[in-house]
Design a protein around this motif. Structure first.
Motif, PDB file in Angstrom:
ATOM      1  N   PHE A  73       0.833  -1.201   0.000  1.00  0.00           N
ATOM      2  CA  PHE A  73       0.000   0.000   0.000  1.00  0.00           C
ATOM      3  C   PHE A  73       0.871   1.255   0.000  1.00  0.00           C
ATOM      4  CE2 PHE A  73      -2.276   3.330   2.346  1.00  0.00           C
ATOM      5  CZ  PHE A  73      -3.457   3.400   1.635  1.00  0.00           C
ATOM      6  N   LEU A  74       1.873   1.275   0.873  1.00  0.00           N
ATOM      7  CA  LEU A  74       2.766   2.436   0.947  1.00  0.00           C
ATOM      8  C   LEU A  74       3.570   2.607  -0.341  1.00  0.00           C
ATOM      9  CD1 LEU A  74       4.138   2.298   4.609  1.00  0.00           C
ATOM     10  CD2 LEU A  74       2.367   3.791   3.665  1.00  0.00           C
ATOM     11  N   ALA A  75       4.028   1.499  -0.926  1.00  0.00           N
ATOM     12  CA  ALA A  75       4.782   1.587  -2.186  1.00  0.00           C
ATOM     13  C   ALA A  75       3.920   2.192  -3.285  1.00  0.00           C
ATOM     14  CB  ALA A  75       5.285   0.208  -2.599  1.00  0.00           C
ATOM     15  N   GLY A  76       2.633   1.892  -3.269  1.00  0.00           N
ATOM     16  CA  GLY A  76       1.723   2.427  -4.275  1.00  0.00           C
ATOM     17  C   GLY A  76       1.433   3.902  -4.120  1.00  0.00           C
ATOM     18  N   LEU A  77       1.745   4.456  -2.969  1.00  0.00           N
ATOM     19  CA  LEU A  77       1.532   5.889  -2.749  1.00  0.00           C
ATOM     20  C   LEU A  77       2.721   6.733  -3.181  1.00  0.00           C
ATOM     21  CD1 LEU A  77      -0.245   5.853   0.734  1.00  0.00           C
ATOM     22  CD2 LEU A  77      -1.276   6.043  -1.546  1.00  0.00           C
ATOM     23  N   SER A  78       3.759   6.078  -3.659  1.00  0.00           N
ATOM     24  CA  SER A  78       4.967   6.777  -4.104  1.00  0.00           C
ATOM     25  C   SER A  78       5.050   6.743  -5.629  1.00  0.00           C
ATOM     26  CB  SER A  78       6.204   6.099  -3.509  1.00  0.00           C
ATOM     27  OG  SER A  78       7.375   6.569  -4.127  1.00  0.00           O
ATOM     28  N   ALA A  79       5.539   7.803  -6.201  1.00  0.00           N
ATOM     29  CA  ALA A  79       5.715   7.844  -7.656  1.00  0.00           C
ATOM     30  C   ALA A  79       6.798   6.880  -8.118  1.00  0.00           C
ATOM     31  CB  ALA A  79       6.057   9.264  -8.097  1.00  0.00           C
ATOM     32  N   VAL A  80       7.686   6.495  -7.220  1.00  0.00           N
ATOM     33  CA  VAL A  80       8.775   5.569  -7.582  1.00  0.00           C
ATOM     34  C   VAL A  80       8.640   4.246  -6.830  1.00  0.00           C
ATOM     35  CG1 VAL A  80      10.398   7.366  -8.241  1.00  0.00           C
ATOM     36  CG2 VAL A  80      10.270   6.665  -5.854  1.00  0.00           C
ATOM     37  N   GLY A  81       7.427   3.859  -6.493  1.00  0.00           N
ATOM     38  CA  GLY A  81       7.204   2.656  -5.695  1.00  0.00           C
ATOM     39  C   GLY A  81       7.111   1.362  -6.489  1.00  0.00           C
ATOM     40  N   GLN A  82       7.125   1.438  -7.811  1.00  0.00           N
ATOM     41  CA  GLN A  82       6.950   0.230  -8.622  1.00  0.00           C
ATOM     42  C   GLN A  82       8.011  -0.840  -8.375  1.00  0.00           C
ATOM     43  OE1 GLN A  82       6.577   1.731 -12.612  1.00  0.00           O
ATOM     44  NE2 GLN A  82       4.527   2.502 -12.247  1.00  0.00           N
ATOM     45  N   PRO A  83       9.316  -0.506  -8.401  1.00  0.00           N
ATOM     46  CA  PRO A  83      10.303  -1.570  -8.150  1.00  0.00           C
ATOM     47  C   PRO A  83      10.201  -2.159  -6.748  1.00  0.00           C
ATOM     48  CG  PRO A  83      11.404   0.533  -8.640  1.00  0.00           C
ATOM     49  CD  PRO A  83       9.931   0.754  -8.721  1.00  0.00           C
ATOM     50  N   PHE A  84       9.788  -1.366  -5.777  1.00  0.00           N
ATOM     51  CA  PHE A  84       9.649  -1.872  -4.408  1.00  0.00           C
ATOM     52  C   PHE A  84       8.519  -2.896  -4.323  1.00  0.00           C
ATOM     53  CE2 PHE A  84      11.518   2.384  -3.874  1.00  0.00           C
ATOM     54  CZ  PHE A  84      12.712   2.007  -3.281  1.00  0.00           C
ATOM     55  N   GLY A  85       7.442  -2.641  -5.049  1.00  0.00           N
ATOM     56  CA  GLY A  85       6.347  -3.608  -5.082  1.00  0.00           C
ATOM     57  C   GLY A  85       6.791  -4.939  -5.668  1.00  0.00           C
ATOM     58  N   LEU A  86       7.558  -4.897  -6.744  1.00  0.00           N
ATOM     59  CA  LEU A  86       8.039  -6.130  -7.370  1.00  0.00           C
ATOM     60  C   LEU A  86       9.030  -6.854  -6.458  1.00  0.00           C
ATOM     61  CD1 LEU A  86       8.442  -4.857 -11.039  1.00  0.00           C
ATOM     62  CD2 LEU A  86       6.535  -6.138 -10.044  1.00  0.00           C
ATOM     63  N   LEU A  87       9.854  -6.104  -5.752  1.00  0.00           N
ATOM     64  CA  LEU A  87      10.779  -6.729  -4.790  1.00  0.00           C
ATOM     65  C   LEU A  87      10.017  -7.387  -3.642  1.00  0.00           C
ATOM     66  CD1 LEU A  87      13.709  -4.147  -4.624  1.00  0.00           C
ATOM     67  CD2 LEU A  87      13.775  -6.462  -5.565  1.00  0.00           C
ATOM     68  N   LEU A  88       8.892  -6.797  -3.262  1.00  0.00           N
ATOM     69  CA  LEU A  88       8.054  -7.412  -2.227  1.00  0.00           C
ATOM     70  C   LEU A  88       7.557  -8.787  -2.673  1.00  0.00           C
ATOM     71  CD1 LEU A  88       5.867  -4.436  -0.925  1.00  0.00           C
ATOM     72  CD2 LEU A  88       7.427  -5.834   0.437  1.00  0.00           C
ATOM     73  N   LEU A  89       7.226  -8.912  -3.950  1.00  0.00           N
ATOM     74  CA  LEU A  89       6.768 -10.212  -4.450  1.00  0.00           C
ATOM     75  C   LEU A  89       7.881 -11.249  -4.410  1.00  0.00           C
ATOM     76  CD1 LEU A  89       4.522  -9.281  -7.495  1.00  0.00           C
ATOM     77  CD2 LEU A  89       3.814 -10.082  -5.241  1.00  0.00           C
ATOM     78  N   VAL A  90       9.088 -10.837  -4.775  1.00  0.00           N
ATOM     79  CA  VAL A  90      10.225 -11.767  -4.711  1.00  0.00           C
ATOM     80  C   VAL A  90      10.448 -12.186  -3.260  1.00  0.00           C
ATOM     81  CG1 VAL A  90      12.711 -12.030  -5.108  1.00  0.00           C
ATOM     82  CG2 VAL A  90      11.306 -10.842  -6.797  1.00  0.00           C
ATOM     83  N   TYR A  91      10.357 -11.222  -2.346  1.00  0.00           N
ATOM     84  CA  TYR A  91      10.511 -11.507  -0.916  1.00  0.00           C
ATOM     85  C   TYR A  91       9.459 -12.504  -0.435  1.00  0.00           C
ATOM     86  CZ  TYR A  91      10.153 -10.674   4.117  1.00  0.00           C
ATOM     87  OH  TYR A  91      10.063 -10.834   5.472  1.00  0.00           O
ATOM     88  N   ARG A  92       8.217 -12.299  -0.881  1.00  0.00           N
ATOM     89  CA  ARG A  92       7.133 -13.214  -0.499  1.00  0.00           C
ATOM     90  C   ARG A  92       7.422 -14.613  -1.041  1.00  0.00           C
ATOM     91  NH1 ARG A  92       4.166 -13.449   3.389  1.00  0.00           N
ATOM     92  NH2 ARG A  92       2.779 -11.718   3.038  1.00  0.00           N
ATOM     93  N   GLY A  93       7.892 -14.684  -2.277  1.00  0.00           N
ATOM     94  CA  GLY A  93       8.226 -15.974  -2.868  1.00  0.00           C
ATOM     95  C   GLY A  93       9.364 -16.669  -2.143  1.00  0.00           C
ATOM     96  N   VAL A  94      10.373 -15.901  -1.731  1.00  0.00           N
ATOM     97  CA  VAL A  94      11.491 -16.472  -0.971  1.00  0.00           C
ATOM     98  C   VAL A  94      10.969 -17.101   0.316  1.00  0.00           C
ATOM     99  CG1 VAL A  94      13.552 -15.895   0.371  1.00  0.00           C
ATOM    100  CG2 VAL A  94      13.315 -15.032  -1.948  1.00  0.00           C
TER     101      VAL A  94
END
Length: 194
Positions: A73-94
């Motif tokens: 949610f917080l990553a989506g409130l940032s104009a540069v939050g896109q890579p952080f969202g994708l990194l969150l998915l990798v983290y979840r997968g790990v």
């Protein structure tokens, strides 16, 4: 209501859920490889509470899901939050990969049935909820980024904060439901095995 129906008809900026699931799969494969290290597989920040003591398992799983949703949610409130969202998915997968790998490391082939019955359903639910959350996050972040670049006064493409919040509230409700169903499945599995 006009804004919600307009959004549903506008497919621009929508990305397939499969794209986001791919990042989770990359994380799962990475997590399976690092699960051999006991220090990582026992770390709750890596394992993400998929295997906990019976009395607190569902609570920590739900807490992990809500923390993930809050970060997306917080990553989506940032104009540069896109890579952080994708990194969150990798983290979840790990976390999923480490959990499954640790179960196989502890029980060997005896882990196949418990993984299929008790772990796979919740890991699938968590993956889908996480992918939906990050898709919304990336989309909202992209809209904010393009709005900042264009400096347009046109409100048509402006993100709706209320709609964004409602979507994450729905994902939290799905997380609560998934956690409750997971607890029921595990209790049924334990009672049948006795």
């Amino acid at each position: 209501m006009k804004q919600i129906s307009t959004f549903n008809n506008n497919r621009k900026g929508r990305t397939s859920l499969l794209f986001y699931i791919t990042f989770i799969i990359i994380g799962i494969v990475s997590g399976a490889f690092i699960s051999e290290k006991e220090s990582l597989s026992s770390c709750v920040w890596i394992n993400q509470c998929f295997q906990m003591q019976k009395s607190v398992r569902s609570f920590f799983l739900l807490a992990s899901m809500i923390l993930f949703l809050f970060a997306a949610f917080l990553a989506g409130l940032s104009a540069v939050g896109q890579p952080f969202g994708l990194l969150l998915l990798v983290y979840r997968g790990v976390g999923i990969g480490v959990s499954a790998g640790a179960m196989y490391a502890l029980r060997g082939q005896d882990a196949i049935l418990p993984v299929i019955i008790t772990f796979l359903p919740i890991a699938s639910a968590v993956s889908v909820i996480s992918a939906l959350a990050v898709r919304e996050s990336v989309r909202n972040s992209g809209i904010i980024f393009s709005y900042c670049l264009s400096r347009s006064e046109d409100s048509y493409d402006r993100p709706s904060f209320r709609l964004y919040c409602v979507r994450f509230i729905v994902l939290i409700i799905f997380s609560i439901f998934a956690s409750a169903v997971n607890e029921v499945i595990i209790r049924l599995y334990i009672s049948v095995r006795r």
